[in-house]
Design a protein around this motif. Structure first.
Motif, short mmCIF file in Angstrom:
data_model
loop_
_atom_site.label_atom_id
_atom_site.label_comp_id
_atom_site.label_asym_id
_atom_site.label_seq_id
_atom_site.Cartn_x
_atom_site.Cartn_y
_atom_site.Cartn_z
N HIS A 41 -5.49 -23.96 35.40
CA HIS A 41 -6.84 -24.46 35.14
C HIS A 41 -6.84 -25.83 34.46
CE1 HIS A 41 -6.52 -23.22 30.88
NE2 HIS A 41 -5.88 -22.19 31.36
N MET A 42 -5.71 -26.56 34.63
CA MET A 42 -5.59 -27.88 34.02
C MET A 42 -4.93 -28.84 35.00
SD MET A 42 -4.37 -26.71 30.25
CE MET A 42 -5.23 -27.98 29.34
N ALA A 43 -5.05 -30.14 34.72
CA ALA A 43 -4.42 -31.16 35.56
C ALA A 43 -4.00 -32.35 34.70
CB ALA A 43 -5.39 -31.63 36.64
N LEU A 44 -2.95 -33.00 35.12
CA LEU A 44 -2.46 -34.21 34.47
C LEU A 44 -3.04 -35.40 35.21
CD1 LEU A 44 -0.44 -35.37 32.36
CD2 LEU A 44 1.29 -35.24 34.15
N ALA A 45 -3.60 -36.37 34.47
CA ALA A 45 -4.27 -37.51 35.12
C ALA A 45 -4.12 -38.77 34.28
CB ALA A 45 -5.75 -37.19 35.30
N GLU A 46 -4.48 -39.88 34.88
CA GLU A 46 -4.56 -41.19 34.21
C GLU A 46 -3.34 -41.51 33.36
OE1 GLU A 46 -8.32 -41.99 32.33
OE2 GLU A 46 -9.37 -40.76 33.80
N GLU A 47 -2.21 -41.53 34.00
CA GLU A 47 -0.95 -41.82 33.32
C GLU A 47 -0.73 -43.32 33.22
OE1 GLU A 47 3.55 -41.53 34.86
OE2 GLU A 47 2.39 -39.71 35.04
N SER A 48 -0.33 -43.78 32.03
CA SER A 48 0.02 -45.18 31.81
C SER A 48 1.27 -45.21 30.94
CB SER A 48 -1.13 -45.91 31.10
OG SER A 48 -0.74 -47.23 30.77
N LEU A 49 2.42 -45.43 31.59
CA LEU A 49 3.69 -45.42 30.87
C LEU A 49 4.16 -46.84 30.61
CD1 LEU A 49 5.54 -42.56 32.81
CD2 LEU A 49 4.17 -42.40 30.73
N THR A 50 4.57 -47.10 29.37
CA THR A 50 5.09 -48.42 29.00
C THR A 50 6.61 -48.42 29.16
OG1 THR A 50 5.44 -47.87 26.68
CG2 THR A 50 3.24 -48.68 27.29
N PRO A 51 7.21 -49.58 29.44
CA PRO A 51 8.67 -49.64 29.59
C PRO A 51 9.41 -49.22 28.31
CG PRO A 51 7.66 -51.68 30.36
CD PRO A 51 6.58 -50.86 29.72
N PHE A 65 -10.27 -21.92 27.03
CA PHE A 65 -10.67 -20.50 27.11
C PHE A 65 -11.39 -20.20 28.43
CE2 PHE A 65 -10.94 -21.38 22.46
CZ PHE A 65 -9.77 -20.74 22.11
N LEU A 66 -11.11 -21.02 29.45
CA LEU A 66 -11.70 -20.89 30.78
C LEU A 66 -13.21 -21.05 30.80
CD1 LEU A 66 -9.55 -17.97 32.21
CD2 LEU A 66 -9.18 -20.42 32.48
N LEU A 67 -13.78 -21.50 29.69
CA LEU A 67 -15.24 -21.64 29.60
C LEU A 67 -15.70 -23.09 29.46
CD1 LEU A 67 -15.95 -18.74 27.07
CD2 LEU A 67 -16.29 -18.69 29.54
N PHE A 68 -15.00 -23.85 28.65
CA PHE A 68 -15.43 -25.20 28.30
C PHE A 68 -14.48 -26.23 28.88
CE2 PHE A 68 -16.33 -22.28 24.79
CZ PHE A 68 -17.72 -22.30 24.81
N TYR A 69 -15.03 -27.32 29.35
CA TYR A 69 -14.21 -28.41 29.87
C TYR A 69 -13.67 -29.23 28.70
CZ TYR A 69 -12.88 -32.68 32.23
OH TYR A 69 -12.17 -33.77 32.68
N GLY A 70 -12.41 -29.64 28.78
CA GLY A 70 -11.83 -30.46 27.73
C GLY A 70 -10.90 -31.51 28.31
N GLU A 71 -10.74 -32.60 27.56
CA GLU A 71 -9.81 -33.65 27.91
C GLU A 71 -8.96 -33.98 26.70
OE1 GLU A 71 -12.50 -36.06 31.20
OE2 GLU A 71 -11.83 -37.09 29.40
#
Length: 149
Positions: A41-51, A65-71
């Motif tokens: 129920h989660m995803a990895l997004a908007e990656e910005s890696l520095t050298p 808790f499968l109820l509320f959206y979070g970032e």
């Protein structure tokens, strides 16, 4: 603001420190090592890696808790090649990874805690949100399996 590591677990990996560090530093590999029940129920997004590692950021989005959206935005605050990584989440979670050579490979340790101005807030959240020791053992086991295969 203080950080207290509430959970810390270790595993031996039959691989040199450089290989273990190189694998674990990638947020995709760390996220993939989490139990399926969390990743479903989660995803990895908007990656910005520095050298240089420090300052790298990535976002994890999903349900709480499968109820509320979070970032959660994680920022790499410490990066010592083949030694240590510290990632801090905007909501207060802190991940601490250490890499130590041993007789036949590497001991990888992962600690998790909370950074908060409110005393005991992290402990309260920790007690209701997950089983930290069990889940860290699963994460470490999944990392070990992936690195050794």
């Amino acid at each position: 603001m203080t950080t207290e590591l509430l959970h810390k677990r270790s595993v031996h990996i039959d691989a040199p420190v450089e290989k273990v560090f190189d694998y674990v530093k990638d947020p995709h590999h760390f996220f993939a090592a989490f139990p399926e029940k969390d990743r479903s129920h989660m995803a990895l997004a908007e990656e910005s890696l520095t050298p240089e590692g420090v300052g790298s950021t990535w976002k994890i989005m999903g349900r709480i808790f499968l109820l509320f959206y979070g970032e959660w935005v994680l920022t790499r605050e410490e990066y010592v090649p083949n030694g240590r990584i510290v990632d801090h989440a905007n909501l207060g979670g802190v991940w601490d990874y250490t890499f130590e050579p041993d007789e036949t490979g590497t001991t990888l340790s992962i600690g998790f805690g909370w950074s908060s101005k409110v005393p005991f807030l992290g402990e309260v959240i920790d007690r209701v949100s997950w089983d930290g020791d069990r889940d860290l053992d699963l994460v470490l086991g999944n990392l070990k399996k992936a690195i050794e295969s």
